[in-house]
Design an enzyme around this catalytic site. Sequence first.
Site, PDB file in Angstrom:
ATOM      1  CE  LYS A 130      -2.085 -19.017   5.916  1.00 46.33           C
ATOM      2  NZ  LYS A 130      -1.022 -19.506   6.828  1.00 46.33           N
ATOM      3  NE  ARG A 140      -0.311 -13.015   7.250  1.00 46.90           N
ATOM      4  CZ  ARG A 140       0.029 -13.821   6.225  1.00 46.90           C
ATOM      5  NH1 ARG A 140      -0.525 -13.672   5.054  1.00 46.90           N
ATOM      6  NH2 ARG A 140       0.920 -14.763   6.411  1.00 46.90           N
ATOM      7  NE  ARG A 165       6.744 -22.175   3.418  1.00 49.93           N
ATOM      8  CZ  ARG A 165       5.758 -21.518   4.042  1.00 49.93           C
ATOM      9  NH1 ARG A 165       4.503 -21.743   3.730  1.00 49.93           N
ATOM     10  NH2 ARG A 165       6.042 -20.622   4.961  1.00 49.93           N
ATOM     11  NE  ARG A 222       7.505 -17.914   2.094  1.00 50.72           N
ATOM     12  CZ  ARG A 222       6.267 -17.845   2.586  1.00 50.72           C
ATOM     13  NH1 ARG A 222       5.313 -18.623   2.079  1.00 50.72           N
ATOM     14  NH2 ARG A 222       5.976 -17.032   3.583  1.00 50.72           N
ATOM     15  NE  ARG A 282       6.334 -15.921   7.863  1.00 49.36           N
ATOM     16  CZ  ARG A 282       6.656 -17.036   7.216  1.00 49.36           C
ATOM     17  NH1 ARG A 282       7.910 -17.455   7.197  1.00 49.36           N
ATOM     18  NH2 ARG A 282       5.747 -17.730   6.605  1.00 49.36           N
TER      19      ARG A 282
HETATM   20  P1  ADP Z   1       1.018 -21.882   4.823  1.00 50.10           P
HETATM   21  O1  ADP Z   1       0.529 -21.513   3.432  1.00 50.10           O
HETATM   22  O2  ADP Z   1      -0.095 -21.989   5.817  1.00 50.10           O
HETATM   23  O3  ADP Z   1       2.130 -21.001   5.310  1.00 50.10           O
HETATM   24  P2  ADP Z   1       2.055 -24.269   3.485  1.00 50.10           P
HETATM   25  O4  ADP Z   1       0.859 -24.827   2.806  1.00 50.10           O
HETATM   26  O5  ADP Z   1       3.063 -23.594   2.617  1.00 50.10           O
HETATM   27  O6  ADP Z   1       1.632 -23.335   4.734  1.00 50.10           O
HETATM   28  O7  ADP Z   1       2.741 -25.472   4.292  1.00 50.10           O
HETATM   29  C1  ADP Z   1       3.950 -25.265   5.042  1.00 50.10           C
HETATM   30  C2  ADP Z   1       4.854 -26.471   4.879  1.00 50.10           C
HETATM   31  O8  ADP Z   1       4.280 -27.597   5.562  1.00 50.10           O
HETATM   32  C3  ADP Z   1       5.058 -26.905   3.430  1.00 50.10           C
HETATM   33  O9  ADP Z   1       6.399 -27.320   3.263  1.00 50.10           O
HETATM   34  C4  ADP Z   1       4.079 -28.066   3.249  1.00 50.10           C
HETATM   35  O10 ADP Z   1       4.553 -29.019   2.292  1.00 50.10           O
HETATM   36  C5  ADP Z   1       4.031 -28.667   4.646  1.00 50.10           C
HETATM   37  N1  ADP Z   1       2.706 -29.198   5.007  1.00 50.10           N
HETATM   38  C6  ADP Z   1       1.495 -28.670   4.687  1.00 50.10           C
HETATM   39  N2  ADP Z   1       0.492 -29.418   5.200  1.00 50.10           N
HETATM   40  C7  ADP Z   1       1.082 -30.442   5.875  1.00 50.10           C
HETATM   41  C8  ADP Z   1       0.592 -31.566   6.617  1.00 50.10           C
HETATM   42  N3  ADP Z   1      -0.728 -31.772   6.787  1.00 50.10           N
HETATM   43  N4  ADP Z   1       1.492 -32.411   7.163  1.00 50.10           N
HETATM   44  C9  ADP Z   1       2.829 -32.209   6.996  1.00 50.10           C
HETATM   45  N5  ADP Z   1       3.360 -31.178   6.305  1.00 50.10           N
HETATM   46  C10 ADP Z   1       2.503 -30.292   5.750  1.00 50.10           C
HETATM   47  P1  AMP Z   2       2.498 -15.863   3.329  1.00 50.18           P
HETATM   48  O1  AMP Z   2       2.938 -16.201   1.936  1.00 50.18           O
HETATM   49  O2  AMP Z   2       1.011 -15.868   3.499  1.00 50.18           O
HETATM   50  O3  AMP Z   2       3.208 -16.693   4.372  1.00 50.18           O
HETATM   51  O4  AMP Z   2       2.945 -14.361   3.580  1.00 50.18           O
HETATM   52  C1  AMP Z   2       4.301 -13.974   3.555  1.00 50.18           C
HETATM   53  C2  AMP Z   2       4.457 -12.543   4.048  1.00 50.18           C
HETATM   54  O5  AMP Z   2       3.767 -11.636   3.163  1.00 50.18           O
HETATM   55  C3  AMP Z   2       3.890 -12.247   5.443  1.00 50.18           C
HETATM   56  O6  AMP Z   2       4.776 -12.592   6.489  1.00 50.18           O
HETATM   57  C4  AMP Z   2       3.667 -10.727   5.345  1.00 50.18           C
HETATM   58  O7  AMP Z   2       4.890 -10.018   5.460  1.00 50.18           O
HETATM   59  C5  AMP Z   2       3.198 -10.561   3.893  1.00 50.18           C
HETATM   60  N1  AMP Z   2       1.722 -10.664   3.797  1.00 50.18           N
HETATM   61  C6  AMP Z   2       1.011 -11.627   3.143  1.00 50.18           C
HETATM   62  N2  AMP Z   2      -0.308 -11.411   3.278  1.00 50.18           N
HETATM   63  C7  AMP Z   2      -0.444 -10.300   4.044  1.00 50.18           C
HETATM   64  C8  AMP Z   2      -1.552  -9.569   4.554  1.00 50.18           C
HETATM   65  N3  AMP Z   2      -2.822  -9.951   4.336  1.00 50.18           N
HETATM   66  N4  AMP Z   2      -1.303  -8.475   5.309  1.00 50.18           N
HETATM   67  C9  AMP Z   2      -0.052  -8.060   5.540  1.00 50.18           C
HETATM   68  N5  AMP Z   2       1.040  -8.704   5.108  1.00 50.18           N
HETATM   69  C10 AMP Z   2       0.855  -9.815   4.363  1.00 50.18           C
END
Ligand code: ADP
Ligand code: AMP
Length: 215
Positions: free
Chosen positions: A13, A88, A127, A160, A171
């Site tokens: 995302k 969420r 990541r 993270r 999660r």
């Molecule tokens: P989210 O925001 O949904 O938690 P991220 O955008 O942070 O996910 O992506 C999670 C990890 O996967 C990051 O390290 C990112 O670089 C990697 N990633 C994202 N999209 C792809 C893809 N299409 N193929 C391989 N790795 C990806």
């Molecule tokens: P993210 O960066 O989207 O992966 O979110 C990291 C963490 O932040 C999640 O695991 C939750 O603990 C908290 N969080 C982010 N967005 C929300 C939401 N909309 N509702 C509740 N918790 C959230």
Amino acid sequence: MRAILLGPPGAGKGTQAETIVKEFSVPHISTGDIFRKNIKEGTDLGKKAKEYMDQGKLVPDELTVELVKDRLQEDDCKNGFLLDGFPRTIYQADALEDALKSMDQKIDYVININVRKELLVERAVGRRICKDCSQTYHMSFNPPSKEGRCDSCGGQLQQRKDDTVDTVNNRINVYLEQTEPLIDYYTKKGVLVNVDGEKSIAEVGKDIVEKMRNK
Ligand code: ADP
Ligand code: AMP
């Protein structure tokens, strides 16, 4: 253009948000980023949110909803926004709908990024995030040119705290229980756009923009 990015943790995302906000010139609003900023700054909200985030649980709805409602009132959201990681829960989705209704607005697209559970842990655990500008990398799938350093600003890359195998699994379970029902919720409203998130980062970005333009 008012849109939501939906998908399990690690689906991509945040990564795809970069492409979408450039294409549509709207602000990227990530609730996770806002909580992490508050944790870094040691605010009361940060202290409260940290307890939940460290365990992979959701931050309570009452804290999250108010935060987003305030953010959507800001000037840069007048012509649209991209929400990432919010809503969420069904409660959050209903609250968002009510808030938008009172501003005569509605959601145009919910982009649902599909990635199989087996791939999510590897994505999240590998990541790395720049501590200065929050740019996201992956150790294997999207590495920086210089190990441990951000390509954009030279900042140090960090993992993270919630990107450990156990917390990511928690999660994912929270996602399946509380967030996945939103797929049905937004399908019924006719705004869901499904995307295959298992392709390369560039291909997923291209698909999203094409599908949004053709909807
Ligand atoms: P989210 O925001 O949904 O938690 P991220 O955008 O942070 O996910 O992506 C999670 C990890 O996967 C990051 O390290 C990112 O670089 C990697 N990633 C994202 N999209 C792809 C893809 N299409 N193929 C391989 N790795 C990806
Ligand atoms: P993210 O960066 O989207 O992966 O979110 C990291 C963490 O932040 C999640 O695991 C939750 O603990 C908290 N969080 C982010 N967005 C929300 C939401 N909309 N509702 C509740 N918790 C959230």
